[in-house]
Write an enzyme that holds these catalytic residues in place. Sequence first.
Site, PDB file in Angstrom:
ATOM      1  N   ASP A  11       0.841  -1.200   0.000  1.00 26.68           N
ATOM      2  CA  ASP A  11       0.000   0.000   0.000  1.00 26.68           C
ATOM      3  C   ASP A  11       0.879   1.255   0.000  1.00 26.68           C
ATOM      4  OD1 ASP A  11      -2.310   1.470   0.029  1.00 26.68           O
ATOM      5  OD2 ASP A  11      -2.761   1.135   2.138  1.00 26.68           O
ATOM      6  N   ASN A  13       1.418   3.410  -2.885  1.00 22.95           N
ATOM      7  CA  ASN A  13       2.019   3.860  -4.157  1.00 22.95           C
ATOM      8  C   ASN A  13       1.539   5.260  -4.524  1.00 22.95           C
ATOM      9  OD1 ASN A  13       3.038   1.316  -4.247  1.00 22.95           O
ATOM     10  ND2 ASN A  13       1.835   0.609  -5.997  1.00 22.95           N
ATOM     11  N   ARG A  15       0.327   7.635  -2.554  1.00 20.05           N
ATOM     12  CA  ARG A  15       0.859   8.660  -1.638  1.00 20.05           C
ATOM     13  C   ARG A  15       2.330   8.954  -1.927  1.00 20.05           C
ATOM     14  NH1 ARG A  15      -1.524   5.763   3.432  1.00 20.05           N
ATOM     15  NH2 ARG A  15      -2.124   4.344   1.750  1.00 20.05           N
ATOM     16  N   ARG A  24       0.067   9.318 -10.164  1.00 16.73           N
ATOM     17  CA  ARG A  24      -0.009   8.084  -9.372  1.00 16.73           C
ATOM     18  C   ARG A  24       0.721   6.909 -10.020  1.00 16.73           C
ATOM     19  NH1 ARG A  24      -3.653   7.427  -5.415  1.00 16.73           N
ATOM     20  NH2 ARG A  24      -3.932   5.259  -5.986  1.00 16.73           N
ATOM     21  N   ASN A  59     -10.581  -2.575  -6.559  1.00 18.11           N
ATOM     22  CA  ASN A  59      -9.760  -1.634  -7.345  1.00 18.11           C
ATOM     23  C   ASN A  59     -10.391  -1.241  -8.680  1.00 18.11           C
ATOM     24  OD1 ASN A  59      -6.542  -2.918  -6.215  1.00 18.11           O
ATOM     25  ND2 ASN A  59      -7.716  -1.181  -5.478  1.00 18.11           N
ATOM     26  N   TRP A  60     -11.459  -1.967  -9.101  1.00 17.14           N
ATOM     27  CA  TRP A  60     -12.154  -1.582 -10.345  1.00 17.14           C
ATOM     28  C   TRP A  60     -12.793  -0.209 -10.216  1.00 17.14           C
ATOM     29  CZ3 TRP A  60     -10.902  -4.402 -14.392  1.00 17.14           C
ATOM     30  CH2 TRP A  60     -10.585  -5.745 -14.224  1.00 17.14           C
ATOM     31  N   ARG A 179      -5.732  -2.183   8.518  1.00 16.14           N
ATOM     32  CA  ARG A 179      -6.881  -2.916   7.942  1.00 16.14           C
ATOM     33  C   ARG A 179      -6.380  -4.160   7.226  1.00 16.14           C
ATOM     34  NH1 ARG A 179      -8.308   2.368   6.237  1.00 16.14           N
ATOM     35  NH2 ARG A 179      -7.157   2.189   4.297  1.00 16.14           N
ATOM     36  N   SER A 181      -8.436  -5.402   4.628  1.00 17.42           N
ATOM     37  CA  SER A 181      -8.918  -5.114   3.274  1.00 17.42           C
ATOM     38  C   SER A 181      -9.293  -6.336   2.430  1.00 17.42           C
ATOM     39  CB  SER A 181      -7.872  -4.278   2.521  1.00 17.42           C
ATOM     40  OG  SER A 181      -7.637  -3.076   3.190  1.00 17.42           O
TER      41      SER A 181
END
Length: 229
Positions: A11, A13, A15, A24, A59-60, A179, A181
């Site tokens: 997690d 990327n 930021r 991004r 993520n879709w 989390r 997730s």
Amino acid sequence: MIPGHVAIIMDGNGRWAKKKSLPRVFGHRQGVRTIKEIVKAANGLGIKVLTLYAFSTENWKRPRSEIKSLFFLIRQFIRKELGELNDLGIRLRILGDLSKFPENVETEIRNACMITSQNTKFELNIALNYGARQELIRAFEIMSKQGIKKPTEEIVSSFLYTCGQSDPDLLIRTSGELRVSNFLLWQIAYSEIYVTNKLWPDFTWNDLRAAITAFQKRRRRFGGLYSKR
Ligand code: FPP
């Protein structure tokens, strides 16, 4: 003891890119570099299974352009790295439903899994279009079709994407979020959890070592009174 199976929620990327005022996709690109380093490090350290969460069923919801960039990076990773993965004795396995991916991406990934399918030194699981709840529903559907009325833990495990593999001993999450997730919900029942504030693109061999050192200090009791060490 080195954990046999390490799972990572990669997690941060986005930021990482934002901090550098970059789009991004630059974070994802750097994230792929981290993947290459960590796969080699894990293999070298004697870890047997490494599971990476690369694309969730949620993520879709991201912009189409970002999803396309992720497909591109996954395909490029397979193309560039397949030879070396194979030479290192790494078996590639996909956790998730690839049928929702563009056909050319799906074919290339399936091909890579087939080419490496006889390798036994190290298993690299990449979770793509993966959600743990969906994985469990899929398992229940298959069991129901096969007429299995009294499933045991072993039977359920054998219908998951990770069948035949041990459960993760260590679950790492980068970028500080507390989390899980929808990741490997069944398999992480007794995993030790390690969260680092490092963003995935900044995660290094040393950070993996630090996570393993923290793991080695834990007392795993698996619900009992005595640690299993
Ligand atoms: C999390 O960062 C990262 C992802 C959702 C994608 C991970 C994918 C890769 C590193 C590239 C492709 C994968 C392979 C297997 C080659 P985020 O975008 O959620 O970051 P944020 O929370 O900071 O926005």
